[in-house]
Write a protein that holds these residues in place. Structure first.
Motif, PDB file in Angstrom:
ATOM      1  N   PRO A   1      -2.788  -6.119 -37.160  1.00  0.00           N
ATOM      2  CA  PRO A   1      -2.619  -7.458 -37.716  1.00  0.00           C
ATOM      3  C   PRO A   1      -3.931  -8.010 -38.268  1.00  0.00           C
ATOM      4  O   PRO A   1      -5.015  -7.565 -37.882  1.00  0.00           O
ATOM      5  CB  PRO A   1      -2.149  -8.279 -36.513  1.00  0.00           C
ATOM      6  N   HIS A   2      -3.827  -8.981 -39.167  1.00  0.00           N
ATOM      7  CA  HIS A   2      -5.029  -9.658 -39.651  1.00  0.00           C
ATOM      8  C   HIS A   2      -5.740 -10.392 -38.509  1.00  0.00           C
ATOM      9  O   HIS A   2      -6.959 -10.347 -38.388  1.00  0.00           O
ATOM     10  CB  HIS A   2      -4.677 -10.665 -40.749  1.00  0.00           C
ATOM     11  N   TRP A   3      -4.975 -11.079 -37.671  1.00  0.00           N
ATOM     12  CA  TRP A   3      -5.568 -11.919 -36.620  1.00  0.00           C
ATOM     13  C   TRP A   3      -5.110 -11.491 -35.232  1.00  0.00           C
ATOM     14  O   TRP A   3      -3.925 -11.206 -35.030  1.00  0.00           O
ATOM     15  CB  TRP A   3      -5.173 -13.383 -36.827  1.00  0.00           C
ATOM     16  N   LYS A   4      -6.036 -11.456 -34.308  1.00  0.00           N
ATOM     17  CA  LYS A   4      -5.726 -11.255 -32.892  1.00  0.00           C
ATOM     18  C   LYS A   4      -6.585 -12.213 -32.078  1.00  0.00           C
ATOM     19  O   LYS A   4      -7.757 -12.443 -32.408  1.00  0.00           O
ATOM     20  CB  LYS A   4      -6.018  -9.819 -32.440  1.00  0.00           C
ATOM     21  N   ALA A   5      -6.013 -12.760 -31.024  1.00  0.00           N
ATOM     22  CA  ALA A   5      -6.768 -13.679 -30.165  1.00  0.00           C
ATOM     23  C   ALA A   5      -6.338 -13.485 -28.720  1.00  0.00           C
ATOM     24  O   ALA A   5      -5.171 -13.187 -28.437  1.00  0.00           O
ATOM     25  CB  ALA A   5      -6.546 -15.122 -30.588  1.00  0.00           C
ATOM     26  N   THR A   6      -7.291 -13.647 -27.824  1.00  0.00           N
ATOM     27  CA  THR A   6      -7.025 -13.553 -26.392  1.00  0.00           C
ATOM     28  C   THR A   6      -7.836 -14.621 -25.666  1.00  0.00           C
ATOM     29  O   THR A   6      -9.012 -14.830 -25.987  1.00  0.00           O
ATOM     30  CB  THR A   6      -7.424 -12.165 -25.833  1.00  0.00           C
ATOM     31  N   VAL A   7      -7.208 -15.285 -24.711  1.00  0.00           N
ATOM     32  CA  VAL A   7      -7.908 -16.232 -23.830  1.00  0.00           C
ATOM     33  C   VAL A   7      -7.488 -15.910 -22.408  1.00  0.00           C
ATOM     34  O   VAL A   7      -6.291 -15.761 -22.119  1.00  0.00           O
ATOM     35  CB  VAL A   7      -7.565 -17.694 -24.167  1.00  0.00           C
ATOM     36  N   VAL A   8      -8.469 -15.772 -21.520  1.00  0.00           N
ATOM     37  CA  VAL A   8      -8.208 -15.471 -20.107  1.00  0.00           C
ATOM     38  C   VAL A   8      -8.927 -16.516 -19.253  1.00  0.00           C
ATOM     39  O   VAL A   8     -10.147 -16.698 -19.381  1.00  0.00           O
ATOM     40  CB  VAL A   8      -8.690 -14.061 -19.723  1.00  0.00           C
ATOM     41  N   ALA A   9      -8.170 -17.208 -18.400  1.00  0.00           N
ATOM     42  CA  ALA A   9      -8.734 -18.223 -17.513  1.00  0.00           C
ATOM     43  C   ALA A   9      -8.542 -17.789 -16.065  1.00  0.00           C
ATOM     44  O   ALA A   9      -7.464 -17.324 -15.683  1.00  0.00           O
ATOM     45  CB  ALA A   9      -8.057 -19.568 -17.750  1.00  0.00           C
ATOM     46  N   THR A  10      -9.588 -17.924 -15.271  1.00  0.00           N
ATOM     47  CA  THR A  10      -9.526 -17.540 -13.863  1.00  0.00           C
ATOM     48  C   THR A  10     -10.052 -18.692 -13.001  1.00  0.00           C
ATOM     49  O   THR A  10     -11.137 -19.229 -13.264  1.00  0.00           O
ATOM     50  CB  THR A  10     -10.372 -16.284 -13.585  1.00  0.00           C
ATOM     51  N   TRP A  11      -9.257 -19.031 -11.999  1.00  0.00           N
ATOM     52  CA  TRP A  11      -9.652 -20.081 -11.049  1.00  0.00           C
ATOM     53  C   TRP A  11      -9.750 -19.464  -9.667  1.00  0.00           C
ATOM     54  O   TRP A  11      -8.866 -18.738  -9.237  1.00  0.00           O
ATOM     55  CB  TRP A  11      -8.613 -21.210 -11.070  1.00  0.00           C
ATOM     56  N   ARG A  12     -10.848 -19.746  -8.977  1.00  0.00           N
ATOM     57  CA  ARG A  12     -11.095 -19.223  -7.637  1.00  0.00           C
ATOM     58  C   ARG A  12     -11.127 -20.380  -6.643  1.00  0.00           C
ATOM     59  O   ARG A  12     -12.205 -20.917  -6.349  1.00  0.00           O
ATOM     60  CB  ARG A  12     -12.420 -18.453  -7.631  1.00  0.00           C
ATOM     61  N   PRO A  13      -9.956 -20.774  -6.121  1.00  0.00           N
ATOM     62  CA  PRO A  13      -9.943 -21.920  -5.200  1.00  0.00           C
ATOM     63  C   PRO A  13     -10.721 -21.657  -3.910  1.00  0.00           C
ATOM     64  O   PRO A  13     -11.313 -22.569  -3.344  1.00  0.00           O
ATOM     65  CB  PRO A  13      -8.448 -22.129  -4.920  1.00  0.00           C
ATOM     66  N   VAL A  14     -10.692 -20.398  -3.441  1.00  0.00           N
ATOM     67  CA  VAL A  14     -11.505 -19.974  -2.297  1.00  0.00           C
ATOM     68  C   VAL A  14     -12.115 -18.618  -2.648  1.00  0.00           C
ATOM     69  O   VAL A  14     -11.704 -17.964  -3.607  1.00  0.00           O
ATOM     70  CB  VAL A  14     -10.661 -19.870  -0.994  1.00  0.00           C
ATOM     71  N   ASP A  15     -13.089 -18.181  -1.857  1.00  0.00           N
ATOM     72  CA  ASP A  15     -13.825 -16.964  -2.192  1.00  0.00           C
ATOM     73  C   ASP A  15     -12.946 -15.717  -2.251  1.00  0.00           C
ATOM     74  O   ASP A  15     -13.225 -14.794  -3.005  1.00  0.00           O
ATOM     75  CB  ASP A  15     -14.961 -16.741  -1.179  1.00  0.00           C
ATOM     76  N   ARG A  16     -11.874 -15.673  -1.481  1.00  0.00           N
ATOM     77  CA  ARG A  16     -11.062 -14.460  -1.403  1.00  0.00           C
ATOM     78  C   ARG A  16      -9.803 -14.525  -2.251  1.00  0.00           C
ATOM     79  O   ARG A  16      -8.933 -13.666  -2.139  1.00  0.00           O
ATOM     80  CB  ARG A  16     -10.697 -14.186   0.059  1.00  0.00           C
ATOM     81  N   LEU A  17      -9.688 -15.514  -3.122  1.00  0.00           N
ATOM     82  CA  LEU A  17      -8.489 -15.655  -3.937  1.00  0.00           C
ATOM     83  C   LEU A  17      -8.875 -16.034  -5.360  1.00  0.00           C
ATOM     84  O   LEU A  17      -9.708 -16.917  -5.585  1.00  0.00           O
ATOM     85  CB  LEU A  17      -7.573 -16.736  -3.346  1.00  0.00           C
ATOM     86  N   ALA A  18      -8.258 -15.346  -6.326  1.00  0.00           N
ATOM     87  CA  ALA A  18      -8.457 -15.661  -7.744  1.00  0.00           C
ATOM     88  C   ALA A  18      -7.092 -15.708  -8.428  1.00  0.00           C
ATOM     89  O   ALA A  18      -6.271 -14.805  -8.258  1.00  0.00           O
ATOM     90  CB  ALA A  18      -9.354 -14.626  -8.406  1.00  0.00           C
ATOM     91  N   LEU A  19      -6.870 -16.752  -9.211  1.00  0.00           N
ATOM     92  CA  LEU A  19      -5.638 -16.907  -9.974  1.00  0.00           C
ATOM     93  C   LEU A  19      -5.989 -16.833 -11.453  1.00  0.00           C
ATOM     94  O   LEU A  19      -6.871 -17.554 -11.925  1.00  0.00           O
ATOM     95  CB  LEU A  19      -4.979 -18.254  -9.659  1.00  0.00           C
ATOM     96  N   THR A  20      -5.303 -15.947 -12.167  1.00  0.00           N
ATOM     97  CA  THR A  20      -5.643 -15.693 -13.569  1.00  0.00           C
ATOM     98  C   THR A  20      -4.426 -15.897 -14.461  1.00  0.00           C
ATOM     99  O   THR A  20      -3.317 -15.473 -14.117  1.00  0.00           O
ATOM    100  CB  THR A  20      -6.180 -14.256 -13.742  1.00  0.00           C
ATOM    101  N   ALA A  21      -4.662 -16.520 -15.613  1.00  0.00           N
ATOM    102  CA  ALA A  21      -3.634 -16.658 -16.642  1.00  0.00           C
ATOM    103  C   ALA A  21      -4.229 -16.183 -17.958  1.00  0.00           C
ATOM    104  O   ALA A  21      -5.408 -16.427 -18.238  1.00  0.00           O
ATOM    105  CB  ALA A  21      -3.167 -18.110 -16.755  1.00  0.00           C
ATOM    106  N   ALA A  22      -3.426 -15.479 -18.762  1.00  0.00           N
ATOM    107  CA  ALA A  22      -3.914 -14.944 -20.032  1.00  0.00           C
ATOM    108  C   ALA A  22      -2.928 -15.287 -21.141  1.00  0.00           C
ATOM    109  O   ALA A  22      -1.713 -15.321 -20.933  1.00  0.00           O
ATOM    110  CB  ALA A  22      -4.091 -13.429 -19.943  1.00  0.00           C
ATOM    111  N   LEU A  23      -3.467 -15.528 -22.327  1.00  0.00           N
ATOM    112  CA  LEU A  23      -2.670 -15.814 -23.506  1.00  0.00           C
ATOM    113  C   LEU A  23      -3.142 -14.890 -24.621  1.00  0.00           C
ATOM    114  O   LEU A  23      -4.346 -14.787 -24.881  1.00  0.00           O
ATOM    115  CB  LEU A  23      -2.841 -17.275 -23.930  1.00  0.00           C
ATOM    116  N   ARG A  24      -2.194 -14.198 -25.254  1.00  0.00           N
ATOM    117  CA  ARG A  24      -2.543 -13.277 -26.337  1.00  0.00           C
ATOM    118  C   ARG A  24      -1.708 -13.607 -27.574  1.00  0.00           C
ATOM    119  O   ARG A  24      -0.534 -13.957 -27.467  1.00  0.00           O
ATOM    120  CB  ARG A  24      -2.310 -11.824 -25.922  1.00  0.00           C
TER     121      ARG A  24
END
Length: 198
Positions: free
Chosen positions: A164-187
């Motif tokens: 494709p002409h255009w591609k985009a990706t955004v990845v967000a990660t939140w770490r509420p505590v040291d042993r847990l990470a929550l990630t969401a991605a948009l492509r």
């Protein structure tokens, strides 16, 4: 019994990179590479009939790709941001596409004399953008087209399949505590084509 020809090929794949750092935060890098892709045994010889026919071609040639990139990168304690300009020229490109054979859908791999892809990419990675919140992503524009194809002149100047002409990706990660990470991605990808004649 079908006796297929004995094939052999070899290639040289040099790569080089030259970097300059005007200070601790900035790096400029110029890279060059040459790479070969040889057809697989399946592409050369294997006939597949399910779910649709795959048609082999024992006369496929290896493809040769030459790539160049100029990258400017800024790096600090919270991540990086990079701008890259790139170009890749491929001769005898191995391209798979869907067609019909006896009215049934079939895939074919063919050599395309010359393709060219050029474009620009902006990529970033930031840690602790907010407390315990990381963000990364990229935006890429590519102009990838067939430049020479005597077997199918109507494909010259058309976009390459699946690029494709255009591609985009955004990845967000939140770490509420040291042993847990929550990630969401948009492509996202803009419209692209399945065959070399678009």
């Amino acid at each position: 019994v079908t006796h297929q020809p004995t094939l052999s090929a070899h290639g040289f794949s040099p790569k080089a990179s030259l970097a300059w750092q005007p200070d601790k935060l900035w790096t400029m890098r110029l890279s060059f590479g040459q790479a070969w892709r040889f057809p697989t045994v399946g592409e050369l010889y294997q006939i597949v009939t399910s779910p649709f026919v795959a048609v082999p071609n024992p006369n496929l040639k290896p493809e040769l790709a030459r790539s160049e990139e100029l990258a400017i990168e800024r790096k600090d304690g919270h991540g990086t941001i990079r701008l890259s300009l790139f170009i890749e020229v491929v001769t005898d490109a191995l391209i798979s596409q869907l067609g019909t054979l006896g009215g049934l859908p079939a895939t074919f791999v063919q050599n395309v004399d010359r393709t060219r892809a050029r474009g620009v990419e902006l990529a970033f990675q930031r840690t602790d953008l907010l407390p315990r919140f990381d963000l990364s992503g990229s935006l890429t524009y590519a102009d990838a087209e067939t430049r020479k194809d005597p077997a199918m002149p109507m494909a010259v100047g058309k976009l390459l399949p699946q690029v494709p002409h255009w591609k985009a990706t955004v990845v967000a990660t939140w770490r509420p505590v040291d042993r847990l990470a929550l990630t969401a991605a948009l492509r996202y990808a803009s419209r692209n084509y399945g065959t070399i004649d678009n």
